[in-house]
Design a protein around this motif. Sequence first.
Motif, PDB file in Angstrom:
ATOM      1  N   ASN A   1     -11.284 -14.494  -4.745  1.00 36.68           N
ATOM      2  CA  ASN A   1     -10.435 -13.501  -5.401  1.00 36.68           C
ATOM      3  C   ASN A   1     -10.099 -12.327  -4.492  1.00 36.68           C
ATOM      4  OD1 ASN A   1     -10.237 -14.794  -7.926  1.00 36.68           O
ATOM      5  ND2 ASN A   1     -12.256 -14.038  -8.532  1.00 36.68           N
ATOM      6  N   ASN A   2     -10.497 -12.410  -3.237  1.00 34.53           N
ATOM      7  CA  ASN A   2     -10.253 -11.312  -2.297  1.00 34.53           C
ATOM      8  C   ASN A   2      -8.756 -11.188  -2.004  1.00 34.53           C
ATOM      9  OD1 ASN A   2     -13.120 -10.751  -1.860  1.00 34.53           O
ATOM     10  ND2 ASN A   2     -13.131 -12.758  -0.892  1.00 34.53           N
ATOM     11  N   ILE A   3      -8.332  -9.983  -1.694  1.00 32.83           N
ATOM     12  CA  ILE A   3      -6.893  -9.710  -1.615  1.00 32.83           C
ATOM     13  C   ILE A   3      -6.525  -8.890  -0.379  1.00 32.83           C
ATOM     14  CG2 ILE A   3      -6.425  -9.874  -4.093  1.00 32.83           C
ATOM     15  CD1 ILE A   3      -6.746  -6.831  -4.276  1.00 32.83           C
ATOM     16  N   LEU A   4      -5.252  -9.033   0.016  1.00 30.81           N
ATOM     17  CA  LEU A   4      -4.609  -8.165   0.993  1.00 30.81           C
ATOM     18  C   LEU A   4      -3.708  -7.205   0.214  1.00 30.81           C
ATOM     19  CD1 LEU A   4      -3.493 -10.844   3.620  1.00 30.81           C
ATOM     20  CD2 LEU A   4      -5.641  -9.554   3.576  1.00 30.81           C
ATOM     21  N   VAL A   5      -3.746  -5.939   0.564  1.00 29.62           N
ATOM     22  CA  VAL A   5      -3.004  -4.926  -0.184  1.00 29.62           C
ATOM     23  C   VAL A   5      -2.059  -4.179   0.757  1.00 29.62           C
ATOM     24  CG1 VAL A   5      -3.167  -2.946  -1.733  1.00 29.62           C
ATOM     25  CG2 VAL A   5      -5.031  -4.635  -1.666  1.00 29.62           C
ATOM     26  N   ILE A   6      -0.775  -4.348   0.564  1.00 33.13           N
ATOM     27  CA  ILE A   6       0.214  -3.606   1.345  1.00 33.13           C
ATOM     28  C   ILE A   6       0.346  -2.206   0.747  1.00 33.13           C
ATOM     29  CG2 ILE A   6       2.641  -3.452   2.022  1.00 33.13           C
ATOM     30  CD1 ILE A   6       1.142  -5.617   3.511  1.00 33.13           C
ATOM     31  N   CYS A   7       0.177  -1.194   1.595  1.00 34.38           N
ATOM     32  CA  CYS A   7       0.206   0.196   1.133  1.00 34.38           C
ATOM     33  C   CYS A   7       1.260   0.986   1.901  1.00 34.38           C
ATOM     34  CB  CYS A   7      -1.150   0.863   1.360  1.00 34.38           C
ATOM     35  SG  CYS A   7      -2.564  -0.012   0.662  1.00 34.38           S
ATOM     36  N   ASP A   8       1.686   2.115   1.328  1.00 39.57           N
ATOM     37  CA  ASP A   8       2.434   3.087   2.115  1.00 39.57           C
ATOM     38  C   ASP A   8       1.689   4.413   2.081  1.00 39.57           C
ATOM     39  OD1 ASP A   8       3.084   3.641  -0.507  1.00 39.57           O
ATOM     40  OD2 ASP A   8       5.249   3.751  -0.195  1.00 39.57           O
ATOM     41  N   SER A   9       2.100   5.351   2.909  1.00 31.72           N
ATOM     42  CA  SER A   9       1.273   6.522   3.224  1.00 31.72           C
ATOM     43  C   SER A   9       1.926   7.828   2.795  1.00 31.72           C
ATOM     44  CB  SER A   9       1.004   6.561   4.734  1.00 31.72           C
ATOM     45  OG  SER A   9       0.374   5.357   5.148  1.00 31.72           O
ATOM     46  N   TYR A  10       1.085   8.747   2.260  1.00 33.77           N
ATOM     47  CA  TYR A  10       1.557  10.021   1.722  1.00 33.77           C
ATOM     48  C   TYR A  10       0.608  11.144   2.122  1.00 33.77           C
ATOM     49  CZ  TYR A  10       4.476   7.067  -1.268  1.00 33.77           C
ATOM     50  OH  TYR A  10       5.383   6.150  -1.720  1.00 33.77           O
ATOM     51  N   THR A  11       1.117  12.358   2.083  1.00 34.54           N
ATOM     52  CA  THR A  11       0.273  13.531   2.258  1.00 34.54           C
ATOM     53  C   THR A  11      -0.559  13.717   0.993  1.00 34.54           C
ATOM     54  OG1 THR A  11       1.881  15.077   1.297  1.00 34.54           O
ATOM     55  CG2 THR A  11       2.083  14.602   3.665  1.00 34.54           C
ATOM     56  N   PRO A  12      -1.628  14.529   1.068  1.00 38.43           N
ATOM     57  CA  PRO A  12      -2.420  14.778  -0.143  1.00 38.43           C
ATOM     58  C   PRO A  12      -1.606  15.374  -1.290  1.00 38.43           C
ATOM     59  CG  PRO A  12      -3.666  15.425   1.789  1.00 38.43           C
ATOM     60  CD  PRO A  12      -2.270  15.082   2.268  1.00 38.43           C
TER      61      PRO A  12
END
Length: 433
Positions: A147-158
């Motif tokens: 059930n392990n996964i790859l997660v595509i993310c994008d990046s933001y400031t706090p």
Amino acid sequence: MAKMMVSPMQCQMGLPSKLVQGKPLLTSKMWNSLLLNAQKPKTKRGISTFKVLAARSENGIVPRLEDLLNLDTKPFTDKVIAEYIWIGGTGIDIRSKSRTISRPVEHPSELPKWNYDGSSTGQAPGEDSEVILYPQAIFKDPFRGGNNILVICDSYTPSGEPIPTNKRHRAAQIFSDQKVIDEVPWFGIEQEYTLLQTDVKWPLGWPVGGYPGPQGPYYCAVGADKSFGRDISDAHYKACLYAGINISGTNGEVMPGQWEYQVGPSVGIEAGDHIWCSRYILERITEQAGVVLTLDPKPIEGDWNGAGCHTNYSTKSMREEGGYEVIKKAILNLSLRHKDHISAYGEGNERRLTGKHETASINTFSWGVANRGCSIRVGRDTEKQGKGYLEDRRPASNMDPYVVTSLLAETTLLWQPTLEAEARAAKELQLQV
């Protein structure tokens, strides 16, 4: 089986010559004696030198670790490993790190946001280095399985602002425009890449410091003297299918050591997510194979093909009856924004778009039916049927798919040229619209 040298060690061999069967080899007293002796100065004659060797398999994994790497944790825990993946400061480098999630998930909204040190990726200053990862797309993990996964993310400031290298955010805005949604934009992306030998950074299969025979025999070829890296291509193909990436094919390319795979048709922002995840998987596979992956658009200068990322594109109106007229109107718009597209289509693309080796000149926009030397190619079937798609042949292999796909949608669906500019472009391109 290859053997890898671990650190050499010098040890005093002071074991008793006779051992009692069934007794421990070394008692605590004997260990203490050895440690005390090791601290005393020794003559050269009193030292026995030996080297510890760890046997490794051809894929670089110590066999005893391979069993652990292949462990199926599913019967014993609901917890899964999520590999958070993002794009680094160069806009092309891929970064990732892992975390444990308490249970399997089906949607990115179920995953927590995370953070990383942006000062170490060229995306934030050291005094304010925290960058926040927003999970955006999930794929099955072909390396860990279960059930392990790859997660595509994008990046933001706090504070929630997208950082400058976050190209997905702007693309998502374009693809969420109702005009774009109604046209259901399809993308088929042809990702070319080159495999390099690790130590010399020279294409796989090429003689070190030399060149193979001229191009011609290598495209879609079979044979040990013509095809280099097929196992990597095949492993990547299957891993992408496992992950849920919409990969549609693969082939050996014109330059030896160069390959291509195709992703699509994908709708909207999904195209960029699938390409980035497929690139991550390819990086991991070449890492395991001990081969270097490059997306340089012209890895070898001279009479060798470069590496592109041709992007096939269509809208609902292009795919319906009368679509050929819509395609021609899109080509007009693309011609008027040629410089804008070129500036966003990848670093070093000027070394590839020379007008040779199946490319158009970077300085001149052109289009044609079945012509691979044009900026935009229209297929014979599209011309014959009066509907279909166009192929943008300008993007380099290192292009950002979020940028290219959203720019195509913006230019053809949202941007409106003046009537004068349109008429002038139609005359120059000999387009009847």
